[in-house]
Design a protein around this motif. Sequence first.
Motif, PDB file in Angstrom:
ATOM      1  N   MET A   1       1.202  -1.526  -0.307  1.00  0.00           N
ATOM      2  CA  MET A   1      -0.458   0.073  -0.334  1.00  0.00           C
ATOM      3  C   MET A   1       0.520   1.297  -0.255  1.00  0.00           C
ATOM      4  O   MET A   1       1.685   1.121   0.393  1.00  0.00           O
ATOM      5  N   THR A   2       0.301   1.991  -0.423  1.00  0.00           N
ATOM      6  CA  THR A   2       1.251   3.387  -1.239  1.00  0.00           C
ATOM      7  C   THR A   2       0.493   4.862   0.367  1.00  0.00           C
ATOM      8  O   THR A   2      -0.639   4.375   0.541  1.00  0.00           O
ATOM      9  N   PRO A   3       0.847   5.944   0.642  1.00  0.00           N
ATOM     10  CA  PRO A   3       1.005   6.566   1.378  1.00  0.00           C
ATOM     11  C   PRO A   3      -0.818   7.539   1.016  1.00  0.00           C
ATOM     12  O   PRO A   3      -1.329   7.197   1.514  1.00  0.00           O
ATOM     13  N   GLU A   4      -0.821   7.408  -0.655  1.00  0.00           N
ATOM     14  CA  GLU A   4      -1.873   7.459  -0.898  1.00  0.00           C
ATOM     15  C   GLU A   4      -2.986   7.262  -0.771  1.00  0.00           C
ATOM     16  O   GLU A   4      -4.198   7.424  -1.293  1.00  0.00           O
ATOM     17  N   GLN A   5      -2.821   5.214  -1.551  1.00  0.00           N
ATOM     18  CA  GLN A   5      -3.913   4.426  -1.025  1.00  0.00           C
ATOM     19  C   GLN A   5      -4.235   4.871   0.905  1.00  0.00           C
ATOM     20  O   GLN A   5      -5.189   4.344   0.672  1.00  0.00           O
ATOM     21  N   LEU A   6      -2.912   4.587   1.561  1.00  0.00           N
ATOM     22  CA  LEU A   6      -3.852   4.924   2.760  1.00  0.00           C
ATOM     23  C   LEU A   6      -4.686   6.083   3.302  1.00  0.00           C
ATOM     24  O   LEU A   6      -5.534   5.832   4.006  1.00  0.00           O
ATOM     25  N   THR A   7      -4.176   7.420   2.673  1.00  0.00           N
ATOM     26  CA  THR A   7      -4.793   8.465   2.731  1.00  0.00           C
ATOM     27  C   THR A   7      -6.227   8.192   2.501  1.00  0.00           C
ATOM     28  O   THR A   7      -7.087   8.441   2.518  1.00  0.00           O
ATOM     29  N   GLY A   8      -6.590   7.938   0.962  1.00  0.00           N
ATOM     30  CA  GLY A   8      -7.489   7.083   0.150  1.00  0.00           C
ATOM     31  C   GLY A   8      -8.233   6.329   1.236  1.00  0.00           C
ATOM     32  O   GLY A   8      -9.637   6.522   0.841  1.00  0.00           O
ATOM     33  N   TYR A   9      -7.743   5.371   1.804  1.00  0.00           N
ATOM     34  CA  TYR A   9      -8.410   4.241   2.628  1.00  0.00           C
ATOM     35  C   TYR A   9      -9.269   5.293   3.885  1.00  0.00           C
ATOM     36  O   TYR A   9     -10.578   5.430   4.468  1.00  0.00           O
ATOM     37  N   LEU A  10      -8.517   6.303   4.610  1.00  0.00           N
ATOM     38  CA  LEU A  10      -8.879   6.952   5.402  1.00  0.00           C
ATOM     39  C   LEU A  10      -9.845   7.919   5.477  1.00  0.00           C
ATOM     40  O   LEU A  10     -10.819   7.655   6.164  1.00  0.00           O
ATOM     41  N   ALA A  26       4.461   9.332   4.686  1.00  0.00           N
ATOM     42  CA  ALA A  26       5.253   8.060   4.746  1.00  0.00           C
ATOM     43  C   ALA A  26       4.887   7.067   5.697  1.00  0.00           C
ATOM     44  O   ALA A  26       4.867   7.857   6.864  1.00  0.00           O
ATOM     45  N   PHE A  27       5.215   6.022   5.432  1.00  0.00           N
ATOM     46  CA  PHE A  27       5.470   4.859   6.593  1.00  0.00           C
ATOM     47  C   PHE A  27       5.953   3.867   6.409  1.00  0.00           C
ATOM     48  O   PHE A  27       6.344   3.509   5.311  1.00  0.00           O
ATOM     49  N   MET A  32       4.857   6.167  11.267  1.00  0.00           N
ATOM     50  CA  MET A  32       3.669   6.828  10.304  1.00  0.00           C
ATOM     51  C   MET A  32       3.967   8.144   9.856  1.00  0.00           C
ATOM     52  O   MET A  32       3.396   8.968  11.602  1.00  0.00           O
ATOM     53  N   GLU A  33       3.569   8.678   9.175  1.00  0.00           N
ATOM     54  CA  GLU A  33       3.369  10.403   9.369  1.00  0.00           C
ATOM     55  C   GLU A  33       2.602  11.028   8.721  1.00  0.00           C
ATOM     56  O   GLU A  33       1.805  10.469   7.089  1.00  0.00           O
TER      57      GLU A  33
END
Length: 150
Positions: A1-10, A26-27, A32-33
């Motif tokens: 998972m990329t930072p962008e994908q994790l942002t979308g999930y959140l 980043a993570f 985790m940032e």
Amino acid sequence: MTPEQLTGYLHAHIPLTAALAARVVAFDTRQMEIAAPLVPNQNHRGTAFGGSLATLGILGGWSLLNTALERQNLFAKIVVQHSDCEFREPVTADFTALSVLPEAEWPRFLATLRRHGRARIAIETRISANGRAVVTHRGRYAAFLESTES
């Protein structure tokens, strides 16, 4: 998972994160940032609202724990059990939260979770703005194992 994908999930699963305009920067396996801009988080004095800062602290710890467990093929419901913020100074710029897994506690946490199906861990998040540490968030998170996958 990329930072962008994790942002979308959140943003999709925790709508408040979209309102905060929080984004994962980043993570990795131990930290985790997450960043947020000042403007959507301002109070009537033009500084960051304390609730936004506290939320970002909770979010950083929760996101770090969630991704760290997924890397172990452990899937758990995670809830914040205790949250404490120390606000050092007003935040007048965009801010970033850095959450770090406690190395010494992590093996015991994993063993307890695997053995008993639930465990707790404390995670500290430091929020910075303009290159200065402005808030320290200390959260205790409880994880309840849902399933394991091999």
